[in-house]
Design a protein around this motif. Structure first.
Motif, mmCIF file in Angstrom:
data_model
loop_
_atom_site.group_PDB
_atom_site.id
_atom_site.type_symbol
_atom_site.label_atom_id
_atom_site.label_comp_id
_atom_site.label_asym_id
_atom_site.label_seq_id
_atom_site.Cartn_x
_atom_site.Cartn_y
_atom_site.Cartn_z
ATOM 1 N N UNK A 51 0.840 -1.207 0.000
ATOM 2 C CA UNK A 51 0.000 0.000 0.000
ATOM 3 C C UNK A 51 0.867 1.247 0.000
ATOM 4 N N UNK A 52 1.993 1.148 0.684
ATOM 5 C CA UNK A 52 2.884 2.315 0.756
ATOM 6 C C UNK A 52 3.949 2.309 -0.330
ATOM 7 N N UNK A 53 4.315 1.110 -0.755
ATOM 8 C CA UNK A 53 5.353 0.980 -1.780
ATOM 9 C C UNK A 53 4.787 0.125 -2.914
ATOM 10 N N UNK A 54 4.151 0.745 -3.912
ATOM 11 C CA UNK A 54 3.506 -0.033 -4.969
ATOM 12 C C UNK A 54 4.503 -0.984 -5.640
ATOM 13 N N UNK A 55 4.107 -2.243 -5.836
ATOM 14 C CA UNK A 55 5.034 -3.229 -6.383
ATOM 15 C C UNK A 55 5.616 -2.832 -7.738
ATOM 16 N N UNK A 56 4.838 -2.089 -8.540
ATOM 17 C CA UNK A 56 5.387 -1.733 -9.861
ATOM 18 C C UNK A 56 6.573 -0.776 -9.736
ATOM 19 N N UNK A 57 6.656 -0.065 -8.602
ATOM 20 C CA UNK A 57 7.778 0.857 -8.398
ATOM 21 C C UNK A 57 8.897 0.266 -7.543
ATOM 22 N N UNK A 58 8.571 -0.794 -6.783
ATOM 23 C CA UNK A 58 9.558 -1.280 -5.817
ATOM 24 C C UNK A 58 9.892 -2.769 -5.932
ATOM 25 N N UNK A 59 9.025 -3.549 -6.577
ATOM 26 C CA UNK A 59 9.248 -5.000 -6.554
ATOM 27 C C UNK A 59 9.789 -5.552 -7.870
ATOM 28 N N UNK A 60 9.970 -4.663 -8.859
ATOM 29 C CA UNK A 60 10.605 -5.118 -10.100
ATOM 30 C C UNK A 60 11.930 -4.367 -10.225
ATOM 31 N N UNK A 61 12.879 -4.965 -10.917
ATOM 32 C CA UNK A 61 14.170 -4.294 -11.052
ATOM 33 C C UNK A 61 14.035 -2.991 -11.859
#
Ligand code: NAD
Ligand code: ZN
Length: 279
Positions: A51-61
């Protein structure tokens, strides 16, 4: 599960024991929910990190690189939070009950967690599908290097302070440098041995996991929404070869075709209650 709605939780726990007890070979398939009571928040649940760190910005290289370029302090914050929680966590009673089951059954743990808590609890056969924060891997030659808890703690400590406005990116690189150091064998770049979204799972762990699932007679699925690949694939595989599949989850709406029993409750309570009765 046709009769899921009419079972009380006590019935489900009892049924889970009866499904696991006759099995010689048991697979435990775990996700973030197993470590929630160790103090590591899950990502997907309400208030979770996505919710705080959207996966598209933080979970992909590519996402992380982009975020690093435009908002380096957000990357610092994300890495700091994730690493801090893991370095402060200890195995909970569920991790320990799973490790103790190894004294009575042949157990393979297949985990999506990167927190190292299964090994720390004493489990010997652990296949880490999403890698681990406790290792680096060379991006060129594949060489692995262990990372200690103390090193991770140091990293978290270095990342507490917000980055200065000027020179933020250079400063961040300097702070995380030990995690992206040069490989001693080939001078290639090392990186944390964790699997980001969109990346391949480590081949060895994956084939070992598939083999264990094909050979097991019972599977205990704990704390995973079974949404992320291969979350649903492995239990379905075990189910297909005739294994009994028991699910422990906090989600009362959990519904899948491959579960033989669903127990709704916190892993740290429910898992020991199921496994300690399996003698
Ligand atoms: P996930 O999709 O597996 O969801 C977590 C599941 O756990 C949910 O179904 C929830 O109902 C259940 N749950 C929550 N608390 C629980 C509890 N106390 N007892 C039993 N069940 C509980 O996982 P995610 O959070 O979406 O994470 C996705 C991926 O991110 C993971 O597969 C993992 O690779 C990584 N991750 C790892 C850790 C870790 O290493 N501890 C933590 C968060 C995320
Ligand atoms: Zn190398």
């Amino acid at each position: 599960m046709a009769d899921g709605n009419v079972m009380t939780n006590d019935d489900a726990v009892q049924r889970a024991r009866e499904m696991i007890a006759p099995a010689d070979r048991v697979v435990v398939f775990s996700g973030a929910g197993l470590s929630a009571e160790s103090g590591i928040p899950t990502f997907r649940d309400e208030g979770g990190i996505w919710e705080r760190y959207p996966p598209e910005d933080f979970a992909t290289v590519p996402g992380l690189v982009r975020t690093f370029l435009v908002r380096p302090d957000r990357v610092r914050e994300f890495v700091w939070e994730a690493v801090r929680d893991v370095t402060q966590a200890e195995p909970n009673p569920a991790h320990r009950a799973i490790a103790e089951l190894e004294q009575r059954r042949s157990v393979a743990v297949v985990t999506q967690n990167v927190d190292g808590l299964h090994r720390e609890a004493g489990s010997k056969t652990v296949h880490e599908l999403h890698g681990t924060l406790y290792a680096l891997q060379c991006t060129r030659c594949g060489r692995e290097l262990d990372v200690s808890r103390a090193e991770l703690r140091d990293l978290a400590d270095r990342l507490v302070q917000p980055l200065p406005k000027l020179g933020a990116r250079t400063r961040l690189i300097r702070l995380i440098l030990p995690m992206v150091r040069r490989c001693a064998s080939c001078r290639g770049r090392m990186r944390p041995a964790i699997v980001f979204f969109g990346e391949q799972l480590p081949e060895e762990a994956w084939s070992a996991a598939v083999a264990a699932c094909r050979a097991c007679q019972a599977m205990l699925v704990v704390g995973t929404s079974a949404l992320v690949h291969p979350g649903a694939m492995l239990p379905a595989l075990a189910h297909d070869v005739g294994a009994k599949v028991v699910v422990v989850t906090l989600d009362p709406t959990f519904a899948v075709s491959w579960a033989d029993t669903i127990v709704v409750g916190p892993a740290a309570e429910v898992v020991p209650s199921i496994l300690q009765a399996v003698r």
